[in-house]
Design an enzyme around this catalytic site. Sequence first.
Site, PDB file in Angstrom:
ATOM      1  N   ASP A 262       0.966  -0.779  -0.316  1.00  9.56           N
ATOM      2  CA  ASP A 262       0.264   0.137  -0.297  1.00  9.56           C
ATOM      3  C   ASP A 262       0.949   1.198   0.008  1.00  9.56           C
ATOM      4  O   ASP A 262       2.525   1.501   0.212  1.00  9.56           O
ATOM      5  CB  ASP A 262      -0.873  -0.162   1.095  1.00  9.56           C
ATOM      6  CG  ASP A 262      -1.420   0.553   1.754  1.00  9.56           C
ATOM      7  OD1 ASP A 262      -2.388   1.695   1.163  1.00  9.56           O
ATOM      8  OD2 ASP A 262      -1.683   1.529   2.444  1.00  9.56           O
TER       9      ASP A 262
ATOM     10  N   ASP B 296      -1.807  -0.982   5.793  1.00  8.28           N
ATOM     11  CA  ASP B 296      -1.899  -0.747   6.770  1.00  8.28           C
ATOM     12  C   ASP B 296      -3.776   0.151   6.945  1.00  8.28           C
ATOM     13  O   ASP B 296      -4.117  -0.094   8.494  1.00  8.28           O
ATOM     14  CB  ASP B 296      -1.573   0.850   7.536  1.00  8.28           C
ATOM     15  CG  ASP B 296      -2.521   1.905   6.723  1.00  8.28           C
ATOM     16  OD1 ASP B 296      -2.191   2.306   4.879  1.00  8.28           O
ATOM     17  OD2 ASP B 296      -2.455   2.911   7.077  1.00  8.28           O
TER      18      ASP B 296
END
Length: 273
Positions: free
Chosen positions: A37, A218
């Site tokens: 990410d 996250d």
Amino acid sequence: VPSPEQSAADHIAPHALAAQPRLEARFRNRPLLVFLDYDGTLCPIVSRPEDAQLAPSMREALAHLAARHRVGVVSGRSLADLRARVGLSDLWYAGNHGFEWTMPPSPTVHREAGEAHLAALAAVAAQLGTALAGIRGVILEDKRYSLSIHYRLVAAGEVDTVIGAVHAAAAGRPELRVRGGKCVVEVLPSIDWHKGRAVRRLVEAAALPGAVPIFIGDDVTDEDAFRELSGDGVGVLVSAEPRPTDAGYRLRDVGEVERFLRWLASLAGGIRA
Ligand SMILES: [Mg+2]
């Protein structure tokens, strides 16, 4: 390592740097497919999304790893924005949660959403431009294949107004769905598509026998990728505090992500696809 049946609620991930011996045994002499990410993983979360810059040391760590293994960045940002921020030409990129992706050296940009979705998204973007105009601090990010409405800078008393306006604008449009994230509401095509499916497609495209796919992220949307890889791969949650997750491991912050990437690059083996 969680089994696919295990639910997020009963798993607290052990620290990935503490688990290096176990991970090394799993990774040794295997090609790795390392997907990451962007926001909150490769760079810290900032108040304004346009300020999220990749640190030069992180870019170097990514380039170093990409010389040995396949590396891809999978983000809610638009593909063009993501590529510009990371700035490495031989990484794979999936933007808009995987609704658009590209796999260099092929120049092709693949897209998942159709014209009806894009027309509906444009209409909602226009409607929200008006509905949110009076709200201080709100950031409407039109990424064409999805909309992100950031409210990190909005006064606490007005957050519900922002979220309500987004749901109201998308109501009655079956082409779209609304989803929450970290101080963000997102409007997406109502296609059964998420980061997990995007990552699986990239794994299949890599077609590397014996490869271990890894996903590091996250946010709640990254749980789709953790779940997708829970059978044949490794999920790593980036979170300062342990929290229920489908990831097998955890790193505390962006600094630890960089250490982990450098460690991966140092392992024996790795075949650059
Ligand atoms: Mg993130």
